[in-house]
Design a protein around this motif. Sequence first.
Motif, mmCIF file in Angstrom:
data_model
loop_
_atom_site.group_PDB
_atom_site.id
_atom_site.type_symbol
_atom_site.label_atom_id
_atom_site.label_comp_id
_atom_site.label_asym_id
_atom_site.label_seq_id
_atom_site.Cartn_x
_atom_site.Cartn_y
_atom_site.Cartn_z
ATOM 1 N N GLN A 1 0.848 -1.187 0.000
ATOM 2 C CA GLN A 1 0.000 0.000 0.000
ATOM 3 C C GLN A 1 0.882 1.235 0.000
ATOM 4 O OE1 GLN A 1 -2.618 0.412 3.452
ATOM 5 N NE2 GLN A 1 -4.198 1.272 2.128
ATOM 6 N N LYS B 1 -2.631 5.546 -0.527
ATOM 7 C CA LYS B 1 -3.245 4.863 -1.671
ATOM 8 C C LYS B 1 -3.934 3.572 -1.245
ATOM 9 C CE LYS B 1 -1.571 7.887 -4.565
ATOM 10 N NZ LYS B 1 -2.472 8.855 -5.259
ATOM 11 N N GLU C 1 -2.434 -3.016 -3.253
ATOM 12 C CA GLU C 1 -1.941 -3.571 -4.511
ATOM 13 C C GLU C 1 -1.344 -4.950 -4.239
ATOM 14 O OE1 GLU C 1 1.270 -2.719 -8.129
ATOM 15 O OE2 GLU C 1 1.462 -1.652 -6.242
ATOM 16 N N TYR C 2 -1.792 -5.930 -4.994
ATOM 17 C CA TYR C 2 -1.294 -7.291 -4.836
ATOM 18 C C TYR C 2 0.113 -7.404 -5.401
ATOM 19 C CZ TYR C 2 -1.184 -12.301 -4.629
ATOM 20 O OH TYR C 2 -0.829 -13.580 -4.320
ATOM 21 N N SER D 1 4.101 -5.658 -12.082
ATOM 22 C CA SER D 1 4.863 -4.500 -11.624
ATOM 23 C C SER D 1 6.159 -4.879 -10.898
ATOM 24 C CB SER D 1 4.000 -3.622 -10.720
ATOM 25 O OG SER D 1 3.532 -4.376 -9.613
ATOM 26 N N GLN E 1 -12.286 -7.207 -3.052
ATOM 27 C CA GLN E 1 -11.177 -7.950 -3.662
ATOM 28 C C GLN E 1 -11.751 -9.161 -4.369
ATOM 29 O OE1 GLN E 1 -9.159 -10.457 -1.035
ATOM 30 N NE2 GLN E 1 -7.500 -10.977 -2.424
ATOM 31 N N THR F 1 -7.149 -8.869 -7.545
ATOM 32 C CA THR F 1 -7.229 -7.420 -7.674
ATOM 33 C C THR F 1 -8.120 -6.862 -6.577
ATOM 34 O OG1 THR F 1 -9.010 -7.660 -9.311
ATOM 35 C CG2 THR F 1 -6.779 -7.266 -10.157
ATOM 36 N N GLN G 1 -10.499 0.315 -5.303
ATOM 37 C CA GLN G 1 -9.707 1.449 -4.823
ATOM 38 C C GLN G 1 -10.082 1.869 -3.405
ATOM 39 O OE1 GLN G 1 -12.434 1.725 -6.571
ATOM 40 N NE2 GLN G 1 -13.330 3.781 -6.437
#
Lengths: 120, 109
Positions: free
Chosen positions: A39, A43, A46-47, A63, B90, B99, B102
């Motif tokens: 994280q 924000k 994110e996995y 990424s 999720q 994923t 937000q």
Amino acid sequence: EVQLVEFGGGLVQPGGSLRLSCSASGFTFRRHALHWVRQAPGKGLEYVSAINSDGSSTYYADSVKGRFSISRDNSKNTLYLQMSGLRTEDTAIYYCVKDVTGGYYVFDYWGLGTLVTVSS
Amino acid sequence: EIVLTQSPGTISLSPGERATLSCRASESVSSSYLAWHQQKPGRAPRLLIYGASIRATGIPDRFSGSGSATDFTLTISRLEPEDFAVYYCQQYGSAPQYTFGQGTKLEIK
């Protein structure tokens, strides 16, 4: 009680390396897959990466692919994330997360996280 | 990659009120493999709901999840002061290509 404690975060320069660890207790470590989720400051989640229960299967988000390496030591109840080629956009809190199963399924427990800051 | 879009971004309500949070997927989520996690400042995230509607261990019954395919909802029937937090949906239907949405911030009005 399930506990996941991450450590190894800190300040590193761009291009540098860092190894995160996650020490686990309160469950049969060798039976569960584990994940890293990050994280960035202010924000969302994110996995990052996953490893199955016996370490025979791993997964990486695009990424971090080619730069990060996930591993585990079932004899030490510890999960690792070796990070290299670090970029400023890798700055984040990194969470260790336990899976319900030995494969890739539901995340049921999270650690408190460790902060990685990539800056010159 | 399945993109999850949560709405609203922020919701302001008072204790005792009902909260309805939405999560929409860019494509159908396999087997309704959709989870909700709660995150409070300085605390580890916590699993609330999985399988779209199954409460995790120890989660109060004021939390409920519903939906299928591309549209999912988290409802908190009567807000308690400790429920003000950020909520993330999720998907794990395409695991390990997990994923997250937000996030929706639930704040005190």
